[in-house]
Design a protein around this motif. Structure first.
Motif, PDB file in Angstrom:
ATOM      1  N   LEU A 175       0.821  -1.152  -0.087  1.00 36.27           N
ATOM      2  CA  LEU A 175       0.087  -0.007  -0.084  1.00 36.27           C
ATOM      3  C   LEU A 175       0.885   1.100  -0.109  1.00 36.27           C
ATOM      4  N   TYR A 176       0.430   2.323  -0.574  1.00 33.06           N
ATOM      5  CA  TYR A 176       1.271   3.278  -0.754  1.00 33.06           C
ATOM      6  C   TYR A 176       0.435   4.632  -0.030  1.00 33.06           C
ATOM      7  N   THR A 177       1.365   5.490   0.400  1.00 30.53           N
ATOM      8  CA  THR A 177       0.743   6.811   0.978  1.00 30.53           C
ATOM      9  C   THR A 177       0.851   7.896   0.099  1.00 30.53           C
ATOM     10  N   LYS A 178      -0.444   8.783   0.391  1.00 27.53           N
ATOM     11  CA  LYS A 178      -0.433  10.155  -0.480  1.00 27.53           C
ATOM     12  C   LYS A 178      -0.363  11.080   0.468  1.00 27.53           C
ATOM     13  N   PRO A 179       0.741  12.143   0.811  1.00 24.68           N
ATOM     14  CA  PRO A 179       0.572  13.239   1.578  1.00 24.68           C
ATOM     15  C   PRO A 179      -0.289  14.273   0.677  1.00 24.68           C
ATOM     16  N   LYS A 180      -1.151  15.213   1.468  1.00 27.43           N
ATOM     17  CA  LYS A 180      -2.350  15.944   0.770  1.00 27.43           C
ATOM     18  C   LYS A 180      -1.302  16.862  -0.352  1.00 27.43           C
ATOM     19  N   GLY A 181      -1.664  17.057  -1.427  1.00 29.10           N
ATOM     20  CA  GLY A 181      -1.106  18.086  -2.509  1.00 29.10           C
ATOM     21  C   GLY A 181       0.093  17.464  -3.031  1.00 29.10           C
ATOM     22  N   GLN A 182       0.612  16.325  -2.711  1.00 33.83           N
ATOM     23  CA  GLN A 182       1.923  15.811  -3.112  1.00 33.83           C
ATOM     24  C   GLN A 182       1.520  14.482  -4.161  1.00 33.83           C
ATOM     25  N   ILE A 183       2.649  13.914  -4.727  1.00 29.46           N
ATOM     26  CA  ILE A 183       2.440  12.794  -5.426  1.00 29.46           C
ATOM     27  C   ILE A 183       2.572  11.626  -4.533  1.00 29.46           C
ATOM     28  N   PRO A 184       2.169  10.215  -4.834  1.00 28.37           N
ATOM     29  CA  PRO A 184       2.173   9.169  -3.868  1.00 28.37           C
ATOM     30  C   PRO A 184       3.610   8.772  -3.746  1.00 28.37           C
ATOM     31  N   ASP A 185       4.062   8.546  -2.543  1.00 30.28           N
ATOM     32  CA  ASP A 185       5.290   7.803  -2.528  1.00 30.28           C
ATOM     33  C   ASP A 185       5.446   6.491  -2.613  1.00 30.28           C
ATOM     34  N   TYR A 186       5.967   5.951  -3.801  1.00 30.83           N
ATOM     35  CA  TYR A 186       6.164   4.545  -4.368  1.00 30.83           C
ATOM     36  C   TYR A 186       7.363   4.083  -4.048  1.00 30.83           C
ATOM     37  N   THR A 187       8.258   4.781  -3.136  1.00 25.61           N
ATOM     38  CA  THR A 187       9.477   4.011  -2.844  1.00 25.61           C
ATOM     39  C   THR A 187       9.329   3.257  -1.561  1.00 25.61           C
TER      40      THR A 187
END
Length: 370
Positions: free
Chosen positions: A298-310
């Motif tokens: 599962l990937y997190t997505k901070p508000k206003g930023q692109i998802p963190d796929y790393t």
């Protein structure tokens, strides 16, 4: 009379007894007695369960990463070579048996997940009865999310049967589901035996349940079956200390056998042919292990930023939003308002969901607080 002698006497009597309705009560009592004696045999000093004679040097390995895999097998089947090739960690390799005398950990980085791999010393027949360091090896096996049973391609079935028997004797049930039954001790009312729906039990009856429970000095209990369970499964539920673990049979040194022999061994379920020394099919082993572990990313997505796929958050299959939040931080749920989800678990992207929503592999999640 020693515990081993008592166990052997009961096993001999079970072999002599014919299996029919008239002997079901007697066999049920014998099986319950056998399970009790085996439990006593596995209890270490001071009544503590686990490795007899203490944990031993190198056996107290901290559980790290997203999952733990244990390599179990006979001496000199290539476990140390496999660990070195998969993780880069060095485990001593030599042409003689019992090269590895302690537990050697390594880490596999696969699909963004950190998977701990343990190279355990070779076990010998009779490990469950305390021979060699088998108790310690199999005790560590109980803490694993997946067991890789490493077999020598030249004598696979012989080793497979012995290792399965040793694991079974230590309360590890490989590639099996928990028995679908409910067992509850009560204060009064006798033994109540119920089969749900249209189920007609073929292995268990009220008399058999009473026979097994009487050995545990339980005279008031509810036994509710939702599946056609056996006497052994009832004993497992009563004991309550059985571990259900997926396992793969890793057939090493396939370069030493013919194609016809390999096709014959291909009939074994849950098997993966490899050659650790020549690095054949190690990718296939990792893929099968990933499937058996049943993990999702599962990937997190901070508000206003692109998802963190790393840095994926790796979890067991079918987690809810609440499970996901608790994995990130225990305090998130106190401020949780809703979540936006992109991925296979939602009908449109993004979709606003609550804490009960079940996530799928590679979903992107954005948590919004109050």
């Amino acid at each position: 009379m020693s515990l081993l002698s008592k166990i052997k006497d009961i096993e001999d009597e079970m072999q002599r007894t014919q299996k029919n309705k008239a002997t079901a009560y007697h066999l049920g009592q014998l099986k319950a007695k056998l399970a009790k004696y085996k439990r006593e045999l596995l209890l270490g000093p001071g009544g503590k369960s686990g490795a007899g004679g203490g944990a031993g040097e190198g056996f107290d390995v901290n559980k790290t990463g997203d999952a733990r895999i244990g390599l179990i097998g006979f001496p000199s089947v290539g476990k140390s070579t496999l660990l070195t090739k998969l993780t880069g960690s060095f485990s001593e390799v030599a042409a003689y048996e019992f090269t590895t005398l302690t537990c050697v950990p390594g880490m596999i980085y696969y699909k963004g997940a950190k998977i701990q791999l343990l190279d355990l010393p070779g076990i010998i027949e009779g490990a469950k009865d305390g021979k060699g360091r088998g108790r310690q090896v199999i005790a560590v096996g109980r803490t694993c999310n997946l067991i890789l049973i490493v077999l020598d391609a030249l004598k696979p079935l012989q080793h497979k049967r012995i290792i399965e028997r040793e694991l079974e004797g230590f309360g590890i049930r490989i590639n099996r589901q928990r028995p679908n039954m409910t067992f509850k001790v009560k204060d009064k009312g006798g033994v109540n035996f119920v089969a749900t729906g249209s189920l007609k039990p073929t292995h268990l009856s009220l008399e058999t349940c009473r026979a097994v429970l009487s050995e545990y000095k339980i005279h008031n209990a509810d036994v509710i079956l939702r599946d056609d369970c056996t006497v052994d499964e009832l004993i497992d539920v009563i004991e309550g200390n059985r571990i259900y673990v997926p396992a793969l049979y890793v057939l090493n040194k396939v370069d030493a056998i013919s194609l016809e022999e390999l096709n014959l061994l291909d009939r074994i379920p849950h098997y993966v042919p490899i050659s650790a020394h020549l690095e054949w099919n190690l990718d296939g082993l990792l893929e099968k292990s990933w499937e058996a572990l049943d993990l999702i990313r599962l990937y997190t997505k901070p508000k206003g930023q692109i998802p963190d796929y790393t840095q994926p958050v790796v979890m067991q299959h079918d987690p809810s939003i609440e499970d996901f939040c608790n994995k990130l931080h225990k305090g998130i749920m106190r401020q949780f308002k809703y979540a936006n989800v992109w991925g296979a678990s939602v009908k449109h992207n993004p979709q606003r969901v609550g804490k009960e929503h079940v996530l799928a592999d590679e979903d992107v999640v954005q948590i919004l607080k109050k």
